[in-house]
Design a protein around this motif. Structure first.
Motif, short mmCIF file in Angstrom:
data_model
loop_
_atom_site.label_atom_id
_atom_site.label_comp_id
_atom_site.label_asym_id
_atom_site.label_seq_id
_atom_site.Cartn_x
_atom_site.Cartn_y
_atom_site.Cartn_z
N MET A 1 37.93 17.68 39.63
CA MET A 1 37.90 18.64 40.74
C MET A 1 37.40 20.00 40.25
SD MET A 1 41.03 19.87 43.23
CE MET A 1 41.16 18.25 43.98
N ASN A 2 36.54 20.63 41.03
CA ASN A 2 35.97 21.91 40.67
C ASN A 2 37.04 23.01 40.79
OD1 ASN A 2 34.53 24.25 40.34
ND2 ASN A 2 32.85 23.67 41.71
N PRO A 3 37.40 23.68 39.68
CA PRO A 3 38.46 24.70 39.75
C PRO A 3 38.06 25.93 40.55
CG PRO A 3 37.40 24.71 37.60
CD PRO A 3 36.85 23.51 38.32
N GLU A 4 36.77 26.06 40.83
CA GLU A 4 36.31 27.22 41.59
C GLU A 4 36.34 26.95 43.10
OE1 GLU A 4 32.53 28.27 40.00
OE2 GLU A 4 33.41 29.30 38.28
N ILE A 5 36.70 25.73 43.49
CA ILE A 5 36.84 25.38 44.90
C ILE A 5 38.30 25.02 45.16
CG2 ILE A 5 36.16 23.78 46.73
CD1 ILE A 5 33.94 25.66 45.92
N GLU A 6 38.85 25.51 46.29
CA GLU A 6 40.24 25.22 46.59
C GLU A 6 40.41 24.80 48.05
OE1 GLU A 6 42.34 28.78 45.60
OE2 GLU A 6 41.51 29.94 47.27
N PHE A 7 41.38 23.92 48.26
CA PHE A 7 41.78 23.49 49.60
C PHE A 7 43.11 24.19 49.92
CE2 PHE A 7 38.87 20.29 48.21
CZ PHE A 7 38.23 19.84 49.37
N ILE A 8 43.22 24.69 51.13
CA ILE A 8 44.42 25.46 51.47
C ILE A 8 45.05 24.95 52.77
CG2 ILE A 8 43.58 27.53 50.32
CD1 ILE A 8 43.02 28.65 53.17
N LYS A 9 46.33 25.30 52.95
CA LYS A 9 47.04 25.03 54.19
C LYS A 9 46.98 26.27 55.08
CE LYS A 9 50.35 21.83 52.09
NZ LYS A 9 51.78 21.55 51.84
N LYS B 1 39.87 33.94 42.65
CA LYS B 1 39.36 34.55 41.41
C LYS B 1 37.84 34.68 41.46
CE LYS B 1 39.36 33.98 36.38
NZ LYS B 1 39.82 33.13 35.23
N LYS B 2 37.16 33.61 41.90
CA LYS B 2 35.71 33.66 41.96
C LYS B 2 35.22 34.67 42.99
CE LYS B 2 31.52 30.88 42.30
NZ LYS B 2 30.92 29.55 42.52
N GLU B 3 35.90 34.74 44.15
CA GLU B 3 35.50 35.69 45.19
C GLU B 3 35.65 37.13 44.71
OE1 GLU B 3 37.27 34.95 48.96
OE2 GLU B 3 35.76 33.44 49.43
N VAL B 4 36.75 37.42 44.02
CA VAL B 4 36.95 38.77 43.50
C VAL B 4 35.86 39.11 42.47
CG1 VAL B 4 38.48 40.25 42.14
CG2 VAL B 4 39.43 38.81 43.96
N GLN B 5 35.54 38.16 41.62
CA GLN B 5 34.47 38.38 40.63
C GLN B 5 33.14 38.66 41.32
OE1 GLN B 5 34.64 34.80 38.27
NE2 GLN B 5 36.18 35.63 36.84
N TYR B 6 32.87 37.91 42.39
CA TYR B 6 31.61 38.10 43.12
C TYR B 6 31.54 39.48 43.75
CZ TYR B 6 28.28 37.76 46.96
OH TYR B 6 27.25 38.02 47.84
N PHE B 7 32.60 39.86 44.49
CA PHE B 7 32.57 41.15 45.18
C PHE B 7 32.63 42.33 44.21
CE2 PHE B 7 34.06 38.61 48.89
CZ PHE B 7 33.08 38.99 49.79
N SER B 8 33.17 42.10 43.04
CA SER B 8 33.27 43.22 42.09
C SER B 8 31.91 43.61 41.53
CB SER B 8 34.21 42.84 40.94
OG SER B 8 33.64 41.82 40.14
N LYS B 9 30.96 42.69 41.58
CA LYS B 9 29.65 42.94 40.97
C LYS B 9 28.60 43.42 41.96
CE LYS B 9 30.46 39.51 37.35
NZ LYS B 9 30.03 38.20 36.79
N ILE B 10 28.90 43.32 43.28
CA ILE B 10 27.90 43.73 44.27
C ILE B 10 28.29 45.05 44.87
CG2 ILE B 10 27.36 41.31 44.78
CD1 ILE B 10 28.85 41.74 47.46
N ASP B 11 27.32 45.68 45.54
CA ASP B 11 27.59 46.91 46.27
C ASP B 11 28.03 46.52 47.68
OD1 ASP B 11 27.87 49.52 46.85
OD2 ASP B 11 25.77 50.08 46.56
N SER C 1 34.65 46.23 44.80
CA SER C 1 33.28 46.49 44.37
C SER C 1 33.29 47.67 43.39
CB SER C 1 32.39 46.81 45.57
OG SER C 1 31.15 47.33 45.13
N GLN C 2 32.99 47.40 42.14
CA GLN C 2 33.06 48.45 41.14
C GLN C 2 32.03 49.55 41.40
OE1 GLN C 2 32.85 46.62 37.27
NE2 GLN C 2 34.70 45.39 37.60
N ILE C 3 30.90 49.18 41.97
CA ILE C 3 29.86 50.18 42.28
C ILE C 3 30.36 51.14 43.35
CG2 ILE C 3 27.53 50.51 43.16
CD1 ILE C 3 26.86 47.71 42.07
N ALA C 4 30.92 50.58 44.43
CA ALA C 4 31.42 51.42 45.52
C ALA C 4 32.60 52.26 45.06
CB ALA C 4 31.79 50.55 46.72
#
Length: 663
Positions: A1-9, A43-53, A115-118
């Motif tokens: 299972m891909n640890p970067e993908i999650e199923f939620i309730k 975790k992946k979403e936070v990493q993504y948004f932290s790098k973009i403006d 977003s670290q830039i913002a």
């Protein structure tokens, strides 16, 4: 299972029972929440948004389109929070809103932007305090902020329920949480037709991790223990900052957005706040305050049961939970109130109808409500109940508030006070005003039942809370000697304002009947009180020839002593919500005669705890008095039953105690 993908309730009801509404988008069958499932891990979403403006680096987005929304949001927050101290803005982008909040008067403003830039821009260029990591990783102190805002960010978060739980921890009791959130009722239908719209150069819909409707968002807030939830259609952003229209231009987008907003407002009104179709929602809620502020509003503090009850509530309410503010007109008990109570006197708040004074009193009550910002408005009696409740309703409407409105009539005025036409007007006004009242409080079962029969409120609105009666003094003075009454004489008496509704003139007529038919009875009659009918009552007594047997004391402060001296107590009212003097007589073990009106039968069970007679009937009243005078065994039976019932303990409190009323 891909640890970067999650199923939620479902984050609202915790179940995993969904239907697919779009590829990768599901809807909870139980609560209706729409959300992405599966999705990228937090975790992946936070990493993504932290790098973009963030999009707010485009001036058309942060300045041209949102500045008016921010201004209106601050005005709303200002109405909810008179003291502007500490504000936290989650998802603050480049810091425009925190900057405006600081300029608006907040003493401390903090932002969160992953977003670290913002975040860096807001720190370096605007001098703001901005954290660039999720709220659950910062560890703010408990109950630190007065206001926390989420501008179009709550539906982007991976676990908004957990973030709201952290928000609950760090916001102070009474603090405000504010949101602008995309509305799935608008977004989803457009999302389903997205391919068609894109063919014509439109991209009008979006859906992040969650799609909230007014209903599902309210459920989420309630799950996180927030209260006073208010939801409305949000005005759209100005222009077309996100370039959703490729061909028709900004003017067309402006026209469509403004037209849809007007339509959404109309639908909200027609649906009675059940349906919201705007593109976004404005939502605010509160963390319940540890101390609730209550406005107690009464017309006049005269001698009487309603005044005693109101003063008792203000004096004896738990100060760790409630702050009571007394709003009243002048009256016998209104002097020096400021020494003991937080009081607002309104001279125009008078009992009689006076259009100009009533209008003036209405707006003064509204002004006090607006200034004090209470959690609860509790009105008492008919006049103050009408003005106070409508002033509270106007405040809720104009200020986007949800103050609870409670009314205690202390007995209705639907008969016994006025003529048929005037009484019908009061009934109509009470029916209408009950519709804007959250709770109605009757002091007896009889008051509630008669009110319902007149169409006042619904059964579910009514509660019954007996008026609290002060404990009697341990030692009572023997007033017989002062009144020059022999110990061998039976005393039949009443305590009342000498006004038509109290029916004391029928007691006087009954005395005349007794004097004519039973002249040999060795008894005295005692009338305690004063009022507009005193001369009429004196005239009836003088005509009867029983003048030597009747004592009119006028107003007295030693009412318990006087009732204690009586052998039979009479309540001849034409209308009575409860009758505190009846309860005094029951405490003292007195046989009682009362009329079959409103709340009296709730206190007096005929021939067990007293005798009941029709109102306005001197003959029947005289017969009941004579029966008790002649039948000592019945007197003693009624007196014993009455005292036992009135002093009975219920849930640890005496039935009519002030403590039971308060709790």
């Amino acid at each position: 299972m891909n640890p970067e993908i999650e199923f939620i309730k479902c984050i609202i009801c915790g179940v995993d029972d969904t239907i697919t509404v779009l590829p990768g988008i599901v809807k909870c069958k139980k609560c209706g929440l729409i959300y992405k499932n599966p999705r990228e891990s937090e975790k992946k979403e936070v990493q993504y948004f932290s790098k973009i403006d963030s999009a707010e680096h485009i001036e058309q987005v942060w300045n041209d389109s949102k500045i008016k929304l921010f201004q209106e949001g601050l005005k709303l927050i200002n109405n909810l929070l008179p003291e502007k101290r500490k504000l936290l803005d989650i998802g603050c982008g480049h810091g425009l809103f925190p900057k405006m909040a600081k300029e608006f008067g907040f003493k401390e403003v903090v932002g969160i932007e992953v977003s670290q830039i913002a975040a860096e821009f807001a720190r370096e260029n605007l001098g703001l305090t901005v954290y660039d990591k999720p709220i659950r990783e910062i560890n703010f102190p408990d109950e630190y902020f007065d206001c926390i805002t989420f501008w179009n960010v709550i539906d982007v978060l991976s676990y908004p329920d957990k973030d709201l739980e952290e928000t609950w921890r760090i916001i102070r009791p009474g603090g405000v949480i504010f949101f602008r959130v995309h509305n799935i009722v608008y977004q989803l239908p457009l999302k389903k037709k997205e391919k068609i719209f894109r063919m014509f150069g439109f991209s009008p819909a979006l859906l992040h991790n969650y799609g909230f409707s007014a209903d599902t968002f309210k459920r989420l807030l309630e799950k996180c223990n927030f209260t006073d939830i208010s939801i409305s259609n949000s005005k759209p952003t100005a222009g077309d900052p996100y370039k959703t229209s490729k061909y028709l231009g900004e003017w067309f987008v402006r026209l469509v957005k403004s037209s849809l907003y007007v339509l959404s407002e109309i639908i909200q009104v027609i649906s009675l706040d059940k349906l919201f179709i705007s593109s976004a929602l404005t939502v605010y809620a509160k963390k319940p305050s540890k101390i609730k502020k209550i406005l107690e509003i009464i017309t006049r503090l005269d001698m009487g049961g309603s005044s005693e009850v109101v003063l008792s509530i203000c004096k004896n309410s738990d100060k760790q939970k409630y702050e009571s503010i007394l709003v009243c007109g002048y009256g016998e008990k209104a002097e020096n109130l400021d020494k003991y109570y937080s009081t607002r006197i309104i001279p125009e708040l008078v009992r009689n109808i006076s259009p100009l004074e009533d209008l003036n009193a209405f707006f003064k009550i509204y002004g006090i409500i607006k200034k004090e910002q209470p959690d609860i408005i509790h009105t008492h009696s008919s006049k103050a109940g009408f003005l106070g409740r409508w002033a509270g309703w106007l405040y809720n409407i104009t200020q986007n508030k949800n103050v609870k409105i409670i009314h205690t009539p202390h007995g209705h005025v639907f008969y016994g006070y006025f003529g048929r036409f005037k009484s019908s007007i009061y009934v109509a006004l009470e029916r209408m005003t009950a519709k804007i009242t959250d709770r109605l409080v009757a002091i007896t079962e009889g008051e509630r039942d008669e009110s319902l029969n007149y169409g006042i409120g619904k059964i579910g609105q009514w509660d019954i809370i007996h008026g609290g009666v002060k404990s009697l003094p341990e030692k009572l003075s023997d007033v017989r000697e002062k009144l020059k009454i022999s110990k061998d004489d039976l005393i039949i008496g009443t305590v009342a304002r000498l006004e038509p509704v109290k029916g004391v003139k029928y007691f006087a007529e009954a005395i005349r009947v007794i004097d004519m038919k039973y002249p040999s009875l060795t008894c005295k009659f005692l009338i305690v009180g004063d009022g507009s009918e005193r001369k009429k009552i004196e005239a009836i007594i003088n005509k009867s020839g029983a003048k030597d047997k009747v004592i009119l004391t006028g107003m007295r402060d030693d009412v318990p002593d006087l009732i204690s001296a009586m052998d039979i107590y009479v309540q001849p009212s034409l209308n009575e919500g409860m009758g505190i003097t009846i309860v005094f007589a029951q405490f003292l073990g007195k046989p009682i005669i009362g009329t079959k009106v409103q709340g009296i039968p709730s206190l007096i069970k005929d021939r067990e705890r007293g005798l009941l007679v029709p109102p306005k009937n001197p003959q029947k009243l005289a017969e009941a008095i004579v029966e008790l005078v002649k039948n000592k065994e019945l007197r003693e039976k009624i007196a014993g039953n009455s005292k036992k019932w009135a002093t009975e303990s219920i849930n640890g409190y005496r039935r009519f105690s002030e403590e039971r009323m308060i709790h």
